[in-house]
Design a protein around this motif. Sequence first.
Motif, mmCIF file in Angstrom:
data_model
loop_
_atom_site.group_PDB
_atom_site.id
_atom_site.type_symbol
_atom_site.label_atom_id
_atom_site.label_comp_id
_atom_site.label_asym_id
_atom_site.label_seq_id
_atom_site.Cartn_x
_atom_site.Cartn_y
_atom_site.Cartn_z
ATOM 1 N N VAL A 251 -5.902 -0.493 -5.969
ATOM 2 C CA VAL A 251 -5.396 0.875 -6.033
ATOM 3 C C VAL A 251 -6.010 1.555 -7.249
ATOM 4 O O VAL A 251 -5.838 1.098 -8.384
ATOM 5 N N PHE B 192 2.247 2.839 -3.221
ATOM 6 C CA PHE B 192 1.377 3.634 -4.090
ATOM 7 C C PHE B 192 0.917 4.919 -3.415
ATOM 8 O O PHE B 192 0.037 5.613 -3.909
ATOM 9 N N ARG B 193 1.537 5.224 -2.286
ATOM 10 C CA ARG B 193 1.254 6.470 -1.589
ATOM 11 C C ARG B 193 2.465 7.386 -1.631
ATOM 12 O O ARG B 193 2.345 8.587 -1.434
ATOM 13 N N TYR C 276 -6.308 4.571 -9.986
ATOM 14 C CA TYR C 276 -5.345 5.488 -10.601
ATOM 15 C C TYR C 276 -6.008 6.295 -11.714
ATOM 16 O O TYR C 276 -7.055 5.932 -12.240
ATOM 17 N N GLN D 124 -7.405 3.646 -2.119
ATOM 18 C CA GLN D 124 -7.092 2.227 -2.039
ATOM 19 C C GLN D 124 -8.163 1.521 -1.214
ATOM 20 O O GLN D 124 -8.807 2.121 -0.364
ATOM 21 N N TYR E 49 -1.946 8.087 -8.437
ATOM 22 C CA TYR E 49 -2.605 7.017 -7.696
ATOM 23 C C TYR E 49 -3.596 7.653 -6.734
ATOM 24 O O TYR E 49 -3.287 8.637 -6.079
ATOM 25 N N SER F 45 0.826 -1.206 0.000
ATOM 26 C CA SER F 45 0.000 0.000 0.000
ATOM 27 C C SER F 45 0.862 1.259 0.000
ATOM 28 O O SER F 45 0.601 2.208 -0.746
#
Length: 147
Positions: A135, A94-95, A137, A115, A112, A91
């Motif tokens: 996730v 993607f942050r 996007y 989530q 992104y 996680s």
Amino acid sequence: MTSEAAWNDTFARAKSVCQSTGLQLIDPLIASVDGRPDCYWVLDIASSTDDRLGMGEAEQEETGQIMLHLMVRRASGINTPSALSHLKSMSNAFRAEKVGQTPQNWPSGLFYRGQSTNPPNLDDAGNWYVFTLMVDYTYQDAMEQTP
């Protein structure tokens, strides 16, 4: 249609996490069924759409969802806190703007968003439990113009 830019960045981020946690990342199109480890990740593109940003515009906007599945073999000794720790590491990839040394910054136009996770169903039959990280996007780019 999922763009190559979104897939490549996602794969690079997920691979970087897997290298740091010692897990394998499997591309479902080239996966082998034999010899799979007790715990590994599978990258999947769930869905995406794209359209022009406005009437007559050359810019396109793609929105989609990446699905990362943490596969855990039943009775392998991998416990819930360990699985949740792997989910959190993925996680975070993607942050953050960067993950380790690869990839570098997000490709221009790729963002992104939110989530969500889907826990395994412990009543499912079979040999595997699946933890899923989804996730969202957005990717914006310009269509190639032909003269």
